[in-house]
Design a protein around this motif. Structure first.
Motif, PDB file in Angstrom:
ATOM      1  N   ARG A  33      40.972  47.727  20.714  1.00 48.38           N
ATOM      2  CA  ARG A  33      39.970  47.310  21.698  1.00 48.38           C
ATOM      3  C   ARG A  33      39.474  48.463  22.579  1.00 48.38           C
ATOM      4  O   ARG A  33      38.918  48.238  23.635  1.00 48.38           O
ATOM      5  CB  ARG A  33      40.551  46.218  22.600  1.00 48.38           C
ATOM      6  CG  ARG A  33      41.118  45.028  21.878  1.00 48.38           C
ATOM      7  CD  ARG A  33      40.117  44.245  21.098  1.00 48.38           C
ATOM      8  NE  ARG A  33      39.023  43.870  21.959  1.00 48.38           N
ATOM      9  CZ  ARG A  33      37.833  43.526  21.525  1.00 48.38           C
ATOM     10  NH1 ARG A  33      37.565  43.514  20.253  1.00 48.38           N
ATOM     11  NH2 ARG A  33      36.876  43.199  22.364  1.00 48.38           N
ATOM     12  N   LYS A  34      39.642  49.700  22.150  1.00 50.85           N
ATOM     13  CA  LYS A  34      39.272  50.848  22.978  1.00 50.85           C
ATOM     14  C   LYS A  34      37.760  51.004  23.085  1.00 50.85           C
ATOM     15  O   LYS A  34      37.027  50.725  22.143  1.00 50.85           O
ATOM     16  CB  LYS A  34      39.879  52.127  22.405  1.00 50.85           C
ATOM     17  CG  LYS A  34      41.378  52.192  22.598  1.00 50.85           C
ATOM     18  CD  LYS A  34      41.919  53.496  22.124  1.00 50.85           C
ATOM     19  CE  LYS A  34      43.415  53.557  22.349  1.00 50.85           C
ATOM     20  NZ  LYS A  34      43.975  54.788  21.825  1.00 50.85           N
ATOM     21  N   GLY A  35      37.305  51.492  24.265  1.00 53.95           N
ATOM     22  CA  GLY A  35      35.892  51.728  24.522  1.00 53.95           C
ATOM     23  C   GLY A  35      35.465  53.125  24.112  1.00 53.95           C
ATOM     24  O   GLY A  35      36.220  53.875  23.487  1.00 53.95           O
TER      25      GLY A  35
ATOM     26  N   GLU B 294      36.129  50.087  30.493  1.00 53.83           N
ATOM     27  CA  GLU B 294      36.694  49.919  29.160  1.00 53.83           C
ATOM     28  C   GLU B 294      37.897  50.840  28.979  1.00 53.83           C
ATOM     29  O   GLU B 294      37.894  51.975  29.446  1.00 53.83           O
ATOM     30  CB  GLU B 294      35.649  50.234  28.090  1.00 53.83           C
ATOM     31  CG  GLU B 294      34.453  49.318  28.123  1.00 53.83           C
ATOM     32  CD  GLU B 294      33.360  49.762  27.180  1.00 53.83           C
ATOM     33  OE1 GLU B 294      32.644  48.884  26.678  1.00 53.83           O
ATOM     34  OE2 GLU B 294      33.208  50.982  26.944  1.00 53.83           O
TER      35      GLU B 294
ATOM     36  N   ILE C 250      40.411  54.880  31.727  1.00 54.28           N
ATOM     37  CA  ILE C 250      39.279  53.980  31.493  1.00 54.28           C
ATOM     38  C   ILE C 250      37.984  54.751  31.718  1.00 54.28           C
ATOM     39  O   ILE C 250      37.974  55.780  32.391  1.00 54.28           O
ATOM     40  CB  ILE C 250      39.321  52.745  32.419  1.00 54.28           C
ATOM     41  CG1 ILE C 250      39.264  53.155  33.896  1.00 54.28           C
ATOM     42  CG2 ILE C 250      40.551  51.899  32.143  1.00 54.28           C
ATOM     43  CD1 ILE C 250      39.044  52.008  34.848  1.00 54.28           C
ATOM     44  N   ASN C 251      36.900  54.254  31.163  1.00 55.42           N
ATOM     45  CA  ASN C 251      35.599  54.883  31.404  1.00 55.42           C
ATOM     46  C   ASN C 251      34.941  54.246  32.621  1.00 55.42           C
ATOM     47  O   ASN C 251      35.500  53.333  33.248  1.00 55.42           O
ATOM     48  CB  ASN C 251      34.709  54.819  30.159  1.00 55.42           C
ATOM     49  CG  ASN C 251      34.356  53.415  29.739  1.00 55.42           C
ATOM     50  OD1 ASN C 251      34.515  52.455  30.488  1.00 55.42           O
ATOM     51  ND2 ASN C 251      33.893  53.270  28.512  1.00 55.42           N
TER      52      ASN C 251
ATOM     53  N   SER D 295      35.517  59.420  33.359  1.00 56.41           N
ATOM     54  CA  SER D 295      36.710  58.629  33.055  1.00 56.41           C
ATOM     55  C   SER D 295      37.684  58.710  34.222  1.00 56.41           C
ATOM     56  O   SER D 295      37.695  59.687  34.968  1.00 56.41           O
ATOM     57  CB  SER D 295      37.386  59.155  31.786  1.00 56.41           C
ATOM     58  OG  SER D 295      36.502  59.109  30.706  1.00 56.41           O
TER      59      SER D 295
ATOM     60  N   GLN E  97      32.693  52.163  32.839  1.00 58.10           N
ATOM     61  CA  GLN E  97      32.336  50.763  32.622  1.00 58.10           C
ATOM     62  C   GLN E  97      33.571  49.862  32.602  1.00 58.10           C
ATOM     63  O   GLN E  97      33.476  48.669  32.365  1.00 58.10           O
ATOM     64  CB  GLN E  97      31.570  50.623  31.301  1.00 58.10           C
ATOM     65  CG  GLN E  97      30.264  51.381  31.320  1.00 58.10           C
ATOM     66  CD  GLN E  97      29.614  51.432  29.946  1.00 58.10           C
ATOM     67  OE1 GLN E  97      30.202  51.022  28.956  1.00 58.10           O
ATOM     68  NE2 GLN E  97      28.404  51.940  29.909  1.00 58.10           N
TER      69      GLN E  97
END
Length: 155
Positions: free
Chosen positions: A58-60, A115, A110-111, A66, A113
């Protein structure tokens, strides 16, 4: 895995209460083969690897900005740590900004957004700074550390 994930989205603070007062009473239809609470606790270590594999799927995407952080995951009250057998040999003592705890530490990036880009679960005693090169390896070209105001280029 579903039960564990939904527990963290619930308003319950205690997993035993969540399992016995919510799942066992109101969700028999969704989980027809629900085992007893004690048996479920015995099965929890077996879902750690499938959960990690699911999260890896499920990685963005890297968007440019980041954020990296870590959080403690206590597995029991510190007074019961010596008797804990569920994660024997995997967990450890750690110190958060609040207090000492016995369990794990979740490190993640995380980024902008929100994700998930990468993560790692370690024993509680793992230092955050030691894990940064491992988490960022082959994913980022450069890192900016705001505390030291320095820019590090990846090799």
């Amino acid at each position: 895995m579903t039960i564990i994930v939904y527990f963290h989205h619930s308003s319950y603070r205690n997993f035993k209460s969540y399992y016995q007062q919510n799942l066992a009473k109101y969700h028999q239809k969704e989980f027809p083969c629900l085992v007893s609470y004690n048996r479920f606790v015995e099965l929890i270590p077996d879902i750690l690897m499938p959960l990690i594999l699911y999260l890896n799927s499920r990685k963005g995407k890297i968007t440019g900005i980041s954020f990296i952080d870590s959080t403690s995951i206590p597995i029991c009250h510190p007074k019961r740590a010596k008797r804990n057998k569920v994660f024997l040999g995997l967990s450890g003592w750690g110190k958060s900004s609040v207090a000492w705890y016995f369990g794990f530490k979740l490190h993640l990036i995380i980024n902008d957004q929100g994700e998930l880009l990468t993560f790692q679960v370690t024993p509680g005693k793992t230092d955050d700074q030691v894990l940064v090169p491992t988490l960022t390896q082959s994913r980022f070209n450069c890192l900016y550390f705001s505390r030291e105001k320095t820019l590090l280029k990846a090799r």
